[in-house]
Write a protein that holds these residues in place. Structure first.
Motif, short mmCIF file in Angstrom:
data_model
loop_
_atom_site.label_atom_id
_atom_site.label_comp_id
_atom_site.label_asym_id
_atom_site.label_seq_id
_atom_site.Cartn_x
_atom_site.Cartn_y
_atom_site.Cartn_z
N GLN A 79 -87.76 121.20 -16.79
CA GLN A 79 -88.66 120.69 -17.83
C GLN A 79 -89.61 119.74 -17.12
O GLN A 79 -89.25 118.64 -16.73
CB GLN A 79 -87.83 119.97 -18.91
N ARG A 80 -90.83 120.18 -16.93
CA ARG A 80 -91.76 119.45 -16.06
C ARG A 80 -92.13 118.08 -16.60
O ARG A 80 -92.55 117.20 -15.84
CB ARG A 80 -93.03 120.27 -15.82
N PHE A 81 -91.99 117.87 -17.90
CA PHE A 81 -92.37 116.58 -18.47
C PHE A 81 -91.21 115.59 -18.48
O PHE A 81 -91.36 114.44 -18.89
CB PHE A 81 -92.93 116.78 -19.88
N HIS A 82 -90.04 116.02 -18.04
CA HIS A 82 -88.88 115.16 -17.88
C HIS A 82 -89.06 114.33 -16.61
O HIS A 82 -89.70 114.78 -15.65
CB HIS A 82 -87.62 116.04 -17.79
N THR A 83 -88.49 113.14 -16.57
CA THR A 83 -88.64 112.29 -15.39
C THR A 83 -88.13 112.95 -14.12
O THR A 83 -88.64 112.69 -13.03
CB THR A 83 -87.89 110.95 -15.58
N GLN A 84 -87.11 113.82 -14.24
CA GLN A 84 -86.57 114.48 -13.07
C GLN A 84 -87.27 115.81 -12.77
O GLN A 84 -86.94 116.48 -11.80
CB GLN A 84 -85.06 114.75 -13.25
N GLY A 85 -88.24 116.19 -13.61
CA GLY A 85 -88.93 117.46 -13.42
C GLY A 85 -90.27 117.34 -12.73
O GLY A 85 -90.99 118.33 -12.57
N GLU B 15 -81.31 103.04 -24.38
CA GLU B 15 -80.48 101.86 -24.18
C GLU B 15 -81.30 100.58 -24.11
O GLU B 15 -80.76 99.50 -23.87
CB GLU B 15 -79.66 102.03 -22.90
N GLY B 16 -82.61 100.73 -24.32
CA GLY B 16 -83.49 99.56 -24.33
C GLY B 16 -84.02 99.14 -22.99
O GLY B 16 -84.72 98.12 -22.87
N ASN B 17 -83.74 99.91 -21.93
CA ASN B 17 -84.25 99.58 -20.60
C ASN B 17 -85.68 100.06 -20.44
O ASN B 17 -86.07 101.09 -20.99
CB ASN B 17 -83.38 100.24 -19.52
N VAL B 18 -86.48 99.32 -19.67
CA VAL B 18 -87.87 99.71 -19.41
C VAL B 18 -87.90 101.03 -18.67
O VAL B 18 -87.20 101.23 -17.67
CB VAL B 18 -88.60 98.63 -18.59
N ASN B 19 -88.70 101.96 -19.17
CA ASN B 19 -88.83 103.28 -18.55
C ASN B 19 -90.18 103.35 -17.84
O ASN B 19 -91.23 103.36 -18.48
CB ASN B 19 -88.74 104.37 -19.63
N TRP B 20 -90.13 103.39 -16.52
CA TRP B 20 -91.36 103.46 -15.74
C TRP B 20 -91.84 104.89 -15.54
O TRP B 20 -92.86 105.13 -14.89
CB TRP B 20 -91.17 102.78 -14.38
N GLY B 21 -91.14 105.86 -16.10
CA GLY B 21 -91.59 107.24 -16.00
C GLY B 21 -91.72 107.69 -14.56
O GLY B 21 -90.79 107.56 -13.76
N ASN B 22 -92.89 108.20 -14.21
CA ASN B 22 -93.12 108.70 -12.85
C ASN B 22 -93.72 107.66 -11.91
O ASN B 22 -94.13 107.99 -10.80
CB ASN B 22 -94.03 109.93 -12.90
N ASN B 23 -93.78 106.41 -12.35
CA ASN B 23 -94.22 105.33 -11.47
C ASN B 23 -93.01 104.87 -10.67
O ASN B 23 -92.18 104.09 -11.15
CB ASN B 23 -94.79 104.18 -12.29
N LEU B 24 -92.91 105.35 -9.44
CA LEU B 24 -91.74 105.09 -8.60
C LEU B 24 -91.85 103.78 -7.84
O LEU B 24 -90.97 103.45 -7.02
CB LEU B 24 -91.53 106.25 -7.64
N HIS B 25 -92.90 103.00 -8.13
CA HIS B 25 -93.04 101.66 -7.56
C HIS B 25 -92.38 100.63 -8.48
O HIS B 25 -92.11 99.51 -8.07
CB HIS B 25 -94.51 101.29 -7.38
N PHE B 26 -92.22 101.01 -9.76
CA PHE B 26 -91.57 100.18 -10.77
C PHE B 26 -92.32 98.89 -11.07
O PHE B 26 -91.73 97.88 -11.45
CB PHE B 26 -90.11 99.91 -10.39
N PHE B 27 -93.63 98.92 -10.89
CA PHE B 27 -94.49 97.81 -11.29
C PHE B 27 -95.92 98.31 -11.37
O PHE B 27 -96.24 99.39 -10.87
CB PHE B 27 -94.40 96.64 -10.30
N THR B 28 -96.78 97.54 -11.99
CA THR B 28 -98.22 97.80 -11.98
C THR B 28 -98.92 96.51 -12.38
O THR B 28 -98.29 95.44 -12.45
CB THR B 28 -98.58 98.96 -12.93
N THR B 29 -100.23 96.58 -12.62
CA THR B 29 -100.97 95.43 -13.12
C THR B 29 -101.79 95.86 -14.33
O THR B 29 -102.07 97.04 -14.51
CB THR B 29 -101.94 94.87 -12.05
N ASP B 30 -102.16 94.89 -15.15
CA ASP B 30 -102.99 95.19 -16.31
C ASP B 30 -104.32 95.79 -15.87
O ASP B 30 -104.85 96.70 -16.52
CB ASP B 30 -103.25 93.92 -17.12
#
Length: 570
Positions: free
Chosen positions: A69-75, A484-499
């Motif tokens: 499933q390409r739109f899944h985080t593991q796809g 579970e209420g955890n932040v989901n960064w999706g396909n951002n594998l840096h786990f941060f960004t800026t506004d």
């Protein structure tokens, strides 16, 4: 297709532009070729009339993914896209210039309104799913609602990227079930890249089916190939010609995707076990195959770049921007590129732009002040960040903690190991210790990179379209929270960004003026240099090893693969 300028602006291709001078040191290469000398594609383009009917194409790949499933985080993997695109619908395809066209097997016509807020697809009424159900506006509506995060139970769907879909505020039936009308809250200039694969509504409406039904399975297909077979023992995926396909019939009977370790692919190609694979910068495979009768090595620009990525998530040792900047200054990228690319006789210029390829207008180097090899500056930045060193050669410390990086690499890829060793030696000189952790190839993304169990690594970001905004998923976010209420960064594998990065992507993807769009893309690339996100090592070579009698396959560049046209020359 009625396409106003917004649909083409992201992919204008002029003459190939010479890349800016390389940053840092590294010495001269024996290869005088520049990026400007390299063609946009190399696929042995051949008319269908000159191809044999039938046969099996054995395609070598370097992983055996679980999630399709390409739109899944593991796809979100290149090999998942390559397999899925043989058996699933797509709304548009791209030519060599990167210009979009409706894939009339599925979408007869696509039209955007002058204000960019209303998009209409006229669907092909002949298009059907393998279960016999017609492909209608309801399938598109279900995907827009789920991927856009508009459902009440959105947290239960493990979405990797919602870009574009999140702006679709309404999807409606048109004049009949074969017309679909999308209404955007704000314009999305890159709309042709939506629905690059379409999944049946049944598997978009139910979170369990979305998350689990495509694990080593394609329960429903709709392409020139279908009837997908997974062999978990041999680690192969076979797609078979779909006799019910309503378009131009596939020239091949089947395509078999074979998983082998990266460093084994050259050998199995040499032994005749596969017909083609992405050789990339495997020097041993290149030496083995470059002069072999019946095999050719493609030579073109690839729609991808190799990079150093660091986990800057909250609480991580690389959360501080200054430390990430210091690491970039402490690594000689040009030397790393030379060590990797010399072996395949490819230009070793490390210049790469994260959002624009060298075959596109506007390509430029935005690394000044952040990409140079400068160990002294690196040491100063580390001192400013509070990581001190008592004596040369010692590992820096801060509040009793050592500056020690968990550098994860996949097994079976010597170039990746070489990159890690070069970085380890150079970073040691500025007081950073690197622990290289070699993990099983199939576990690299699934167990380490996607969950964030790493500090640094190197891999490739590839694209299936010519749009700069396609990279938004890698640098923006988050995309909400999980159940579970955890932040989901999706396909951002840096786990941060800026506004600023997030807002600039949003602004760019709304832009309809080509010059302003390109200007914004380069500004974003500059912001990513400032944050040391996916630091480019080099633009990836389009070097595929392929048997000479294979046509319409190889280095596609910005263009799409037409699976039904792959075949053997008569």
């Amino acid at each position: 297709m009625t396409v106003r300028r917004a649909a083409k602006l992201a992919a204008p291709v002029l003459a190939l532009a010479l890349a800016a001078a390389a940053c840092g040191g590294g010495g001269d290469s024996g290869n005088d070729e520049t990026l400007a000398d390299i063609p946009a594609s190399d696929i042995n383009a051949t008319d269908r009339a000159d191809l044999k009917e039938g046969g099996t194409f054995h395609w070598g790949i370097n992983e055996f993914p679980t999630q399709y499933q390409r739109f899944h985080t593991q796809g979100n993997l290149g090999n998942v896209e390559r397999i899925a695109s043989a058996v699933l619908p797509r709304a548009h395809y791209y030519d060599d210039a990167g210009d979009p066209h409706p894939d009339e097997n599925y979408v007869k016509k696509s039209e955007i309104s002058d204000d960019g807020k209303t998009l209409t697809f006229e669907l092909n009424p002949d298009a059907t799913w393998s279960n016999g159900e017609p492909i209608t506006w309801e399938d598109y509506a279900a995907q827009a609602e789920t991927i856009g995060g508009h459902r009440k139970n959105a947290a239960k769907f493990k979405i990797g990227d919602a870009t574009g879909y999140d702006r679709i505020e309404k999807t409606e039936k048109g004049k009949d079930k074969f017309e679909v009308v999308f209404t955007f809250s704000t314009p999305f200039g890159e709309w042709p890249r939506l629905f690059d694969n379409l999944y049946p509504k049944e598997y978009m409406e139910d979170p369990k089916k979305f998350n689990e039904a495509y694990e080593h399975d394609f329960p429903v297909t709709a392409g020139p190939f279908g009837d997908v077979e997974f062999d978990k023992t041999k680690e192969t995926v076979t797609v078979n010609k779909d006799e019910d396909w309503w378009g131009e019939p596939a020239m091949l009977d089947s395509i078999v995707f074979h998983h082998y370790a990266n460093d084994a692919l050259g050998g199995v190609m040499d032994n005749g076990e596969i017909d083609g694979f992405y050789l990339g910068y495997d020097a041993a495979a290149y030496d083995r195959l470059k002069d072999k009768d019946g095999i050719r090595i493609t030579h073109a620009i690839d729609n991808a770049y190799r990079h150093l990525t660091m986990n800057g998530g909250k609480g991580r040792i690389l959360e501080d921007t200054k430390v990430r900047n210091a690491i970039v200054h402490g690594i000689d990228r040009a030397q790393m590129a030379k060590a990797t690319l010399d072996g395949v006789e490819w230009t070793t210029d490390p210049t790469a732009n994260r959002l624009i390829r060298s075959t596109q207008t506007g390509f430029q180097d935005n690394s000044e002040g952040y990409g140079e090899y400068d160990p002294e500056k690196a040491a100063e930045l580390l001192d400013e960040a509070g990581w001190t060193q008592d004596a040369d050669g010692e590992t820096r410390t801060k509040d009793g903690e050592k500056l020690e990086l968990h550098w994860v690499i996949p097994s079976g890829l010597q170039n990746t190991a070489d990159e890690a060793e070069i970085a380890k030696g150079q970073l040691q000189e500025i007081g950073i210790k690197v622990d290289v952790d070699t993990v099983p190839n199939n576990a690299f993304f699934e167990d380490y990179i996607v969950p964030g169990n790493y500090d640094a690594t190197t891999f490739v970001y590839s694209s299936i379209n010519p749009y700069a905004g396609y990279s938004q998923e890698n640098f923006a976010g988050p995309v909400g929270k999980d159940d579970e209420g955890n932040v989901n960064w999706g396909n951002n594998l840096h786990f941060f960004t800026t506004d600023e990065i997030r807002d600039s992507f949003e602004k760019m993807t709304q832009e309809t003026d080509p010059e302003k769009y390109t200007e914004l893309a380069n500004k974003i690339d500059r912001m990513l240099w400032e944050q040391s996100m996916a630091v480019p090592l080099f633009q990836r070579p389009g070097t595929y090893a392929v048997k000479e009698d294979i046509a319409n396959w190889g280095a596609n560049g910005l263009g799409s693969i037409h699976y039904e046209d792959i075949g053997f020359v008569k």
